[in-house]
Motif scaffolding. Structure first.
Motif, PDB file in Angstrom:
ATOM      1  N   LYS A   1      38.200  62.591  42.995  1.00  0.00           N
ATOM      2  CA  LYS A   1      39.490  62.025  42.618  1.00  0.00           C
ATOM      3  C   LYS A   1      40.304  61.774  43.878  1.00  0.00           C
ATOM      4  O   LYS A   1      40.340  62.605  44.783  1.00  0.00           O
ATOM      5  CB  LYS A   1      40.253  62.970  41.686  1.00  0.00           C
ATOM      6  CG  LYS A   1      41.624  62.450  41.287  1.00  0.00           C
ATOM      7  CD  LYS A   1      42.372  63.436  40.407  1.00  0.00           C
ATOM      8  CE  LYS A   1      43.767  62.899  40.061  1.00  0.00           C
ATOM      9  NZ  LYS A   1      44.531  63.852  39.210  1.00  0.00           N
ATOM     10  N   ARG A   2      40.987  60.634  43.898  1.00  0.00           N
ATOM     11  CA  ARG A   2      41.878  60.302  44.999  1.00  0.00           C
ATOM     12  C   ARG A   2      43.219  59.842  44.442  1.00  0.00           C
ATOM     13  O   ARG A   2      43.280  59.101  43.465  1.00  0.00           O
ATOM     14  CB  ARG A   2      41.270  59.197  45.877  1.00  0.00           C
ATOM     15  CG  ARG A   2      42.218  58.743  46.983  1.00  0.00           C
ATOM     16  CD  ARG A   2      41.550  57.877  48.016  1.00  0.00           C
ATOM     17  NE  ARG A   2      41.093  56.611  47.477  1.00  0.00           N
ATOM     18  CZ  ARG A   2      40.697  55.591  48.246  1.00  0.00           C
ATOM     19  NH1 ARG A   2      40.693  55.717  49.569  1.00  0.00           N
ATOM     20  NH2 ARG A   2      40.279  54.474  47.695  1.00  0.00           N
ATOM     21  N   GLY A   3      44.295  60.266  45.118  1.00  0.00           N
ATOM     22  CA  GLY A   3      45.615  59.807  44.742  1.00  0.00           C
ATOM     23  C   GLY A   3      46.183  60.510  43.527  1.00  0.00           C
ATOM     24  O   GLY A   3      45.640  61.491  43.016  1.00  0.00           O
ATOM     25  N   THR A   4      47.304  59.994  43.039  1.00  0.00           N
ATOM     26  CA  THR A   4      48.012  60.552  41.900  1.00  0.00           C
ATOM     27  C   THR A   4      48.706  59.423  41.152  1.00  0.00           C
ATOM     28  O   THR A   4      49.074  58.408  41.753  1.00  0.00           O
ATOM     29  CB  THR A   4      49.050  61.601  42.345  1.00  0.00           C
ATOM     30  OG1 THR A   4      49.809  62.031  41.217  1.00  0.00           O
ATOM     31  CG2 THR A   4      50.005  61.004  43.383  1.00  0.00           C
ATOM     32  N   LYS A   5      48.886  59.607  39.853  1.00  0.00           N
ATOM     33  CA  LYS A   5      49.587  58.584  39.079  1.00  0.00           C
ATOM     34  C   LYS A   5      51.095  58.819  39.049  1.00  0.00           C
ATOM     35  O   LYS A   5      51.835  58.022  38.479  1.00  0.00           O
ATOM     36  CB  LYS A   5      49.026  58.507  37.664  1.00  0.00           C
ATOM     37  CG  LYS A   5      49.162  59.766  36.837  1.00  0.00           C
ATOM     38  CD  LYS A   5      48.512  59.562  35.478  1.00  0.00           C
ATOM     39  CE  LYS A   5      48.630  60.818  34.615  1.00  0.00           C
ATOM     40  NZ  LYS A   5      47.976  60.643  33.295  1.00  0.00           N
ATOM     41  N   ALA A   6      51.558  59.920  39.667  1.00  0.00           N
ATOM     42  CA  ALA A   6      52.993  60.150  39.807  1.00  0.00           C
ATOM     43  C   ALA A   6      53.545  59.325  40.970  1.00  0.00           C
ATOM     44  O   ALA A   6      52.785  58.705  41.727  1.00  0.00           O
ATOM     45  CB  ALA A   6      53.260  61.634  40.035  1.00  0.00           C
ATOM     46  N   TYR A   7      54.839  59.308  41.114  1.00  0.00           N
ATOM     47  CA  TYR A   7      55.511  58.615  42.218  1.00  0.00           C
ATOM     48  C   TYR A   7      55.240  57.107  42.206  1.00  0.00           C
ATOM     49  O   TYR A   7      55.328  56.442  43.244  1.00  0.00           O
ATOM     50  CB  TYR A   7      55.103  59.194  43.572  1.00  0.00           C
ATOM     51  CG  TYR A   7      55.378  60.663  43.724  1.00  0.00           C
ATOM     52  CD1 TYR A   7      56.594  61.113  44.219  1.00  0.00           C
ATOM     53  CD2 TYR A   7      54.420  61.609  43.349  1.00  0.00           C
ATOM     54  CE1 TYR A   7      56.845  62.468  44.366  1.00  0.00           C
ATOM     55  CE2 TYR A   7      54.671  62.972  43.482  1.00  0.00           C
ATOM     56  CZ  TYR A   7      55.888  63.384  43.992  1.00  0.00           C
ATOM     57  OH  TYR A   7      56.139  64.740  44.116  1.00  0.00           O
ATOM     58  N   GLY A   8      54.869  56.551  41.064  1.00  0.00           N
ATOM     59  CA  GLY A   8      54.572  55.132  40.989  1.00  0.00           C
ATOM     60  C   GLY A   8      53.274  54.743  41.672  1.00  0.00           C
ATOM     61  O   GLY A   8      53.090  53.579  42.042  1.00  0.00           O
ATOM     62  N   LEU A   9      52.338  55.680  41.819  1.00  0.00           N
ATOM     63  CA  LEU A   9      51.081  55.443  42.531  1.00  0.00           C
ATOM     64  C   LEU A   9      49.908  55.340  41.552  1.00  0.00           C
ATOM     65  O   LEU A   9      50.095  55.255  40.341  1.00  0.00           O
ATOM     66  CB  LEU A   9      50.852  56.563  43.551  1.00  0.00           C
ATOM     67  CG  LEU A   9      51.944  56.713  44.614  1.00  0.00           C
ATOM     68  CD1 LEU A   9      51.668  57.897  45.507  1.00  0.00           C
ATOM     69  CD2 LEU A   9      52.062  55.429  45.436  1.00  0.00           C
TER      70      LEU A   9
END
Length: 419
Positions: free
Chosen positions: A386-394
């Motif tokens: 897994k890479r990144g996050t769906k929070a912070y508009g990402l």
């Protein structure tokens, strides 16, 4: 051996058709794109740990390992990727098939040389979204990116003593990246389009040291250091902004356009990279180790200065992994000669978006299948991460990678005993 090389060369030609679609990630927009080469298939199956010398596998991450080769080795690897991309409101799927590397290694008594090519980084994404700006008004956005950096390398390793090996290689990096964006307001006839293109080139150097010593009659200790000094890539940039009309068949009619700049020269810095690793094991039976990699990404820049939400920090990666062979010299049981590999990695990628650091973590599993009647083998690596996050508009990326590598080994330049 020649026939095997020809077959692999044909495989290369088929894989090259995917070279411009080497990434599916919107994160590849920043810097020089996604770093594509993360080790040969056998090292990737061990979480990326690259500290073990090998007589029949090329370790391209540390040039000191070239002197451990005992046979002429031809290696080629490719990866299929499947991913789900999540935001807080949407979910999409993506898939890619890419060439990872093509390399040849030649043993020379206490030395060894290697050369080859690989896609070093890739840019590849297609993003569509609608921005509501008022009652009944929407701006439709479309973002596309393709291209990347390829690398040709030539290196040599030397066995200084029975325990120490040193090596170095020189890389020529070259490639092209093109990104475009399209925006159309629902109540306006025409749309705005922007095209950015960068041609990149430059040299870089890798240095390496490896150690192997006996702990007791069976156990060996291993250590490795690899270092890449910071170097600059020269970029030639082009930007075009146009007013366009979208056609019903999917085409674009240019109404008015303006070239903002052409042949603008800039430099992008490839960051300093330092890897330190250590391990222990019984050669040809089992080995396990850990590696930490520091990368000075803080000074890395984007291709254009007007990207406000993306910047960089120093990156760090932790890797653990190893392998196990039930009985490497068994003649009666093929399955006992299969190499079992496993590992894991966790890294701060060095990219910061919307003031949030982007992390990447994965677990790996792999197998090495010997080709009967030879010392050649087929390696398979499975990776889930897994890479990144769906929070912070990402965007959060859950991915599965299947890597397949071929390592063909034979003795060349053997002097005939009889005519």
């Amino acid at each position: 051996m020649i026939k095997k090389i020809l077959v692999s060369f044909c495989l290369l030609l088929s894989f090259l058709s995917f070279a411009q679609e080497g990434s599916y990630s919107p994160y590849s927009f920043y810097g020089i794109g996604d770093q594509r080469f993360k080790g040969t298939i056998d090292t990737r199956a061990m979480g990326g740990v690259s500290i073990f010398p090998d007589s029949i596998h090329l370790n391209i991450q540390n040039p000191a390992s070239f002197s451990s080769l005992k046979m002429t080795t031809f290696s080629v690897g490719a990866t299929g990727s499947w991913a789900k991309l999540h935001t807080e409101t949407q979910e999409e799927k993506a898939k890619r098939v890419t060439l990872d590397y093509l390399a040849v290694g030649l043993p020379l008594k206490k030395a060894g040389i290697a050369f080859g090519l690989m896609p070093y980084s890739s840019v590849g994404y297609k993003i569509r979204n609608n921005e509501v700006i008022g009652e009944g008004d929407t701006i439709r956005h479309s973002f596309n990116g393709s291209g990347g950096i390829n690398r040709v390398f030539l290196g040599a390793g030397y066995e200084v003593t029975k325990n120490f090996r040193v090596g170095a290689d020189v890389n020529f990096n070259f490639g092209k990246v093109e990104t475009s964006s399209l925006a159309q307001r629902t109540d306006v006839q025409f749309a705005s389009r922007e095209i950015n293109q960068s041609d990149l080139s430059g040299f870089s150097v890798d240095l390496g040291v490896m150690y192997e010593g006996k702990v007791n009659k069976k156990l060996h200790a291993f250590g490795a250091i690899s270092f890449t000094p910071s170097t600059n890539l020269t970029t030639t940039n082009y930007r075009n902004i146009a007013t366009v009309q979208l056609l019903q068949l999917g085409g674009v009619l240019v109404v008015d356009q303006d070239t903002i700049f052409y042949n603008q020269k800039r430099t992008l810095k490839l960051p300093t990279r330092l890897s330190l690793g250590a391990g222990i094991g019984e050669p040809r039976k089992w080995q396990a180790g850990a590696e930490i990699t520091f990368q000075g990404s803080k000074d890395q820049k984007n291709r254009f200065n007007d990207i406000n939400n993306g910047r960089f920090e120093n990156a760090i990666k932790y890797s653990i992994g190893g392998y196990y062979i039930p009985n490497y010299n068994s003649f009666s049981n093929y399955w006992s000669r299969i190499v079992l590999r496993a590992g894991a990695r966790y890294e701060n990628t060095g990219l910061i978006l919307n003031n949030k650091s982007i992390y990447d973590a994965a677990g790996t599993l792999g197998f090495g299948f010997p080709i009967t009647g030879s010392l050649s083998n087929i390696n398979v690596a499975l990776e889930y991460g897994k890479r990144g996050t769906k929070a912070y508009g990402l965007v959060a990326e859950n991915y599965f990678n299947l890597g397949i590598g071929f390592s063909f080994n034979d003795k060349w330049f053997v002097k005939r005993r009889y005519d």
